[in-house]
Write a protein that holds these residues in place. Structure first.
Motif, mmCIF file in Angstrom:
data_model
loop_
_atom_site.group_PDB
_atom_site.id
_atom_site.type_symbol
_atom_site.label_atom_id
_atom_site.label_comp_id
_atom_site.label_asym_id
_atom_site.label_seq_id
_atom_site.Cartn_x
_atom_site.Cartn_y
_atom_site.Cartn_z
ATOM 1 N N ALA A 171 -13.240 17.625 -3.364
ATOM 2 C CA ALA A 171 -13.430 18.738 -2.444
ATOM 3 C C ALA A 171 -12.176 19.428 -2.267
ATOM 4 O O ALA A 171 -12.232 20.746 -1.571
ATOM 5 C CB ALA A 171 -14.443 18.543 -1.119
ATOM 6 N N HIS A 172 -10.989 18.732 -2.614
ATOM 7 C CA HIS A 172 -9.713 19.324 -2.226
ATOM 8 C C HIS A 172 -9.312 20.654 -3.007
ATOM 9 O O HIS A 172 -9.609 20.700 -4.002
ATOM 10 C CB HIS A 172 -8.725 18.486 -2.647
ATOM 11 N N LEU A 173 -9.099 21.582 -2.194
ATOM 12 C CA LEU A 173 -8.423 22.660 -2.741
ATOM 13 C C LEU A 173 -7.135 22.814 -3.287
ATOM 14 O O LEU A 173 -6.023 22.462 -2.590
ATOM 15 C CB LEU A 173 -8.674 23.854 -1.655
ATOM 16 N N VAL A 174 -6.739 22.710 -4.516
ATOM 17 C CA VAL A 174 -5.728 22.615 -5.046
ATOM 18 C C VAL A 174 -4.565 23.567 -4.994
ATOM 19 O O VAL A 174 -5.030 24.692 -4.903
ATOM 20 C CB VAL A 174 -5.872 22.575 -6.818
ATOM 21 N N THR A 175 -3.352 23.404 -4.908
ATOM 22 C CA THR A 175 -2.431 24.114 -4.523
ATOM 23 C C THR A 175 -1.584 24.494 -5.880
ATOM 24 O O THR A 175 -1.893 23.759 -6.983
ATOM 25 C CB THR A 175 -1.105 23.502 -3.485
ATOM 26 N N ARG A 176 -0.697 25.542 -5.513
ATOM 27 C CA ARG A 176 0.147 25.996 -7.037
ATOM 28 C C ARG A 176 0.868 24.679 -7.437
ATOM 29 O O ARG A 176 1.041 24.487 -8.783
ATOM 30 C CB ARG A 176 0.953 27.170 -6.504
ATOM 31 N N LYS A 177 1.687 23.902 -6.683
ATOM 32 C CA LYS A 177 2.451 22.857 -7.306
ATOM 33 C C LYS A 177 1.728 21.860 -7.893
ATOM 34 O O LYS A 177 2.050 21.341 -8.993
ATOM 35 C CB LYS A 177 3.172 22.224 -5.840
ATOM 36 N N GLU A 178 0.605 21.708 -7.261
ATOM 37 C CA GLU A 178 -0.439 20.632 -7.941
ATOM 38 C C GLU A 178 -0.830 21.102 -9.322
ATOM 39 O O GLU A 178 -0.883 20.494 -10.374
ATOM 40 C CB GLU A 178 -1.627 20.286 -6.833
ATOM 41 N N VAL A 179 -1.299 22.045 -9.352
ATOM 42 C CA VAL A 179 -1.756 22.689 -10.679
ATOM 43 C C VAL A 179 -0.572 22.671 -11.759
ATOM 44 O O VAL A 179 -0.753 22.368 -12.809
ATOM 45 C CB VAL A 179 -2.205 24.227 -10.387
ATOM 46 N N ALA A 180 0.622 23.180 -11.182
ATOM 47 C CA ALA A 180 1.784 22.921 -12.199
ATOM 48 C C ALA A 180 2.126 21.570 -12.810
ATOM 49 O O ALA A 180 2.021 21.509 -13.796
ATOM 50 C CB ALA A 180 3.104 23.522 -11.414
ATOM 51 N N THR A 181 1.937 20.602 -12.067
ATOM 52 C CA THR A 181 2.412 19.235 -12.408
ATOM 53 C C THR A 181 1.058 18.847 -13.401
ATOM 54 O O THR A 181 1.372 17.962 -14.292
ATOM 55 C CB THR A 181 2.573 18.246 -11.223
ATOM 56 N N ILE A 182 -0.223 19.163 -12.782
ATOM 57 C CA ILE A 182 -1.193 18.776 -13.723
ATOM 58 C C ILE A 182 -1.128 19.248 -14.960
ATOM 59 O O ILE A 182 -1.354 18.707 -16.048
ATOM 60 C CB ILE A 182 -2.700 19.017 -12.956
ATOM 61 N N ILE A 183 -0.980 20.632 -14.935
ATOM 62 C CA ILE A 183 -1.063 21.403 -16.583
ATOM 63 C C ILE A 183 0.174 20.836 -17.173
ATOM 64 O O ILE A 183 0.013 20.639 -18.529
ATOM 65 C CB ILE A 183 -0.949 22.786 -16.249
ATOM 66 N N PHE A 184 1.367 20.566 -16.818
ATOM 67 C CA PHE A 184 2.379 20.149 -17.534
ATOM 68 C C PHE A 184 2.108 18.442 -17.678
ATOM 69 O O PHE A 184 2.510 18.414 -18.956
ATOM 70 C CB PHE A 184 3.687 20.199 -16.418
ATOM 71 N N ARG A 185 1.553 17.886 -17.220
ATOM 72 C CA ARG A 185 1.234 16.140 -17.501
ATOM 73 C C ARG A 185 0.352 16.504 -18.643
ATOM 74 O O ARG A 185 0.535 15.885 -19.968
ATOM 75 C CB ARG A 185 0.665 15.606 -16.583
ATOM 76 N N ALA A 186 -0.577 17.469 -18.636
ATOM 77 C CA ALA A 186 -1.692 17.644 -19.729
ATOM 78 C C ALA A 186 -1.140 18.131 -21.178
ATOM 79 O O ALA A 186 -1.416 17.453 -22.287
ATOM 80 C CB ALA A 186 -3.043 18.461 -19.251
ATOM 81 N N LEU A 187 -0.211 19.075 -20.696
ATOM 82 C CA LEU A 187 0.591 19.474 -22.010
ATOM 83 C C LEU A 187 1.389 18.514 -22.782
ATOM 84 O O LEU A 187 1.366 18.385 -24.156
ATOM 85 C CB LEU A 187 1.351 20.757 -21.776
ATOM 86 N N ILE A 188 1.939 17.357 -22.006
ATOM 87 C CA ILE A 188 2.782 16.481 -22.523
ATOM 88 C C ILE A 188 1.889 15.639 -23.403
ATOM 89 O O ILE A 188 1.984 15.188 -24.518
ATOM 90 C CB ILE A 188 3.543 15.680 -21.558
ATOM 91 N N VAL A 189 0.713 15.072 -22.867
ATOM 92 C CA VAL A 189 -0.339 14.262 -23.464
ATOM 93 C C VAL A 189 -1.055 14.834 -24.671
ATOM 94 O O VAL A 189 -0.825 14.163 -25.679
ATOM 95 C CB VAL A 189 -1.211 13.802 -22.335
ATOM 96 N N ASP A 190 -1.085 16.255 -24.637
ATOM 97 C CA ASP A 190 -1.790 16.926 -25.704
ATOM 98 C C ASP A 190 -0.898 17.073 -26.785
ATOM 99 O O ASP A 190 -1.191 16.827 -28.062
ATOM 100 C CB ASP A 190 -2.547 18.077 -25.264
ATOM 101 N N SER A 191 0.348 17.487 -26.549
ATOM 102 C CA SER A 191 1.171 17.727 -27.533
ATOM 103 C C SER A 191 1.933 16.590 -28.172
ATOM 104 O O SER A 191 2.289 16.506 -29.547
ATOM 105 C CB SER A 191 2.744 18.554 -26.960
ATOM 106 N N LEU A 192 2.122 15.593 -27.491
ATOM 107 C CA LEU A 192 2.809 14.396 -28.274
ATOM 108 C C LEU A 192 1.825 13.297 -28.697
ATOM 109 O O LEU A 192 1.829 12.202 -29.393
ATOM 110 C CB LEU A 192 3.555 13.485 -27.209
ATOM 111 N N LYS A 193 0.293 13.788 -28.521
ATOM 112 C CA LYS A 193 -0.614 12.898 -29.122
ATOM 113 C C LYS A 193 -0.633 11.455 -28.530
ATOM 114 O O LYS A 193 -0.757 10.416 -29.104
ATOM 115 C CB LYS A 193 -0.896 13.018 -30.562
ATOM 116 N N ILE A 194 -0.445 11.178 -26.998
ATOM 117 C CA ILE A 194 -0.423 9.974 -26.504
ATOM 118 C C ILE A 194 -1.788 9.582 -25.535
ATOM 119 O O ILE A 194 -2.266 10.585 -25.158
ATOM 120 C CB ILE A 194 0.914 9.892 -25.650
ATOM 121 N N ASP A 195 -1.682 8.424 -25.336
ATOM 122 C CA ASP A 195 -2.933 8.006 -24.584
ATOM 123 C C ASP A 195 -2.871 8.506 -23.158
ATOM 124 O O ASP A 195 -3.683 8.914 -22.325
ATOM 125 C CB ASP A 195 -3.091 6.695 -24.683
ATOM 126 N N ALA A 196 -1.606 8.333 -22.520
ATOM 127 C CA ALA A 196 -1.544 8.674 -21.059
ATOM 128 C C ALA A 196 0.096 9.268 -20.754
ATOM 129 O O ALA A 196 0.906 8.837 -21.527
ATOM 130 C CB ALA A 196 -1.717 7.638 -20.003
#
Length: 280
Positions: free
Chosen positions: A216-241
């Protein structure tokens, strides 16, 4: 009576050009050096150079976040890649919550390739063709990231909660929740919640930790930035985590340059050269 011959007029003597004094030469040299250095400094400092990341881009980032390699690098990367920008006054407003339309725009900018064409048809009853976000929302619907509500609306102005974010992000990156069904959820989390399967993906890939899960938590801009950035690293490097140790490798893959004290702990993952043994 003999004629007097008039004396021949001699050609005018050439006018001597004034020589440039040594002081003038030195002055001109100094001006040239100053102009050259100024140009180089400007080129180094401008944020519009391709692949040049500037840290501490914003005026309202806390000292704690300024010392965080994750926060600094995520804001720098997303801002320089036009994925997530700040405001005209130089702020980022890290604690401000986002609405659903804003998150769709950010995600599309992060994962889509090429230009997103403007849509000429209505994809939701409450998304007008002339709305700035219409092409992003309609792109998300076209790709199956969002389906809207039963009444045919998308509610673009509603603040986005964590459950919605996880579903849209996992779908947008093309991750299959079925592959992570055995992932444990945090104690006390409702495993029957419709968003639980997406939370399992986020935890397994270390894009969010167990302690961060709150549907239910309403996400903040900083939270979105770090989440998107982490996801991009996982996706780009083709790593598990995700791992913070992968930030430098990600930047090397993207051929970007970073600077700033907060970046001092980030490496490209290359082994350090062996030191030569001291001669006796």
């Amino acid at each position: 009576m003999s004629k007097k011959t008039s004396p021949k007029k001699s050609a005018p003597a050439p006018v001597a050009q004034p020589a440039i004094s040594p002081k003038a030469l030195i002055f001109l040299g100094v001006i040239l050096v100053v102009l050259t250095v100024t140009t180089l400094v400007y080129q180094r400092e401008t944020p519009f150079l391709p692949n040049q990341l500037k840290t501490s881009l914003f005026t309202d980032i806390s000292k704690e976040d300024q010392s965080s390699a994750l926060v600094n690098s995520s804001l720098a990367y997303l801002a320089n890649k036009d994925i997530m920008k700040g405001y005209p006054d130089g702020s980022f407003q890290p604690e401000k919550t986002l609405v659903r339309a804003e998150f769709l725009k950010i995600l599309v900018a992060a994962v889509a390739t090429g230009d997103i064409p403007d849509k000429k048809i209505l994809c939701f009853s409450d998304v007008k063709i002339e709305d700035w976000f219409s092409k992003y929302v309609c792109y998300g619907k076209e790709k199956g990231w969002v389906a809207g509500y039963q009444d045919g609306t998308f509610k673009p102005g509603n603040t986005i909660n964590q459950a919605e974010l996880m579903k849209i992000l996992v779908t947008g990156f093309g991750w299959n929740p079925e592959e992570f069904k055995d992932q444990q959820l945090p104690s006390g989390t409702d495993g029957q919640n419709w968003a639980a399967k997406y939370a399992k993906v986020m935890i397994a890939k270390n894009i969010m930790t167990k302690s961060e899960i709150d549907f239910a938590h309403l996400v903040t801009r900083k939270e979105v930035a770090t989440i998107i950035f982490r996801a991009l690293i996982v996706d780009s490097l083709k790593i598990d985590a995700y791992s913070e140790s992968k930030i430098g490798i990600f930047f090397k893959l993207k051929n970007v340059v970073i600077s700033g004290e907060a970046m001092s702990g980030i490496t490209t993952g290359e082994p350090k050269p062996k030191s030569k043994p001291k001669s006796k």
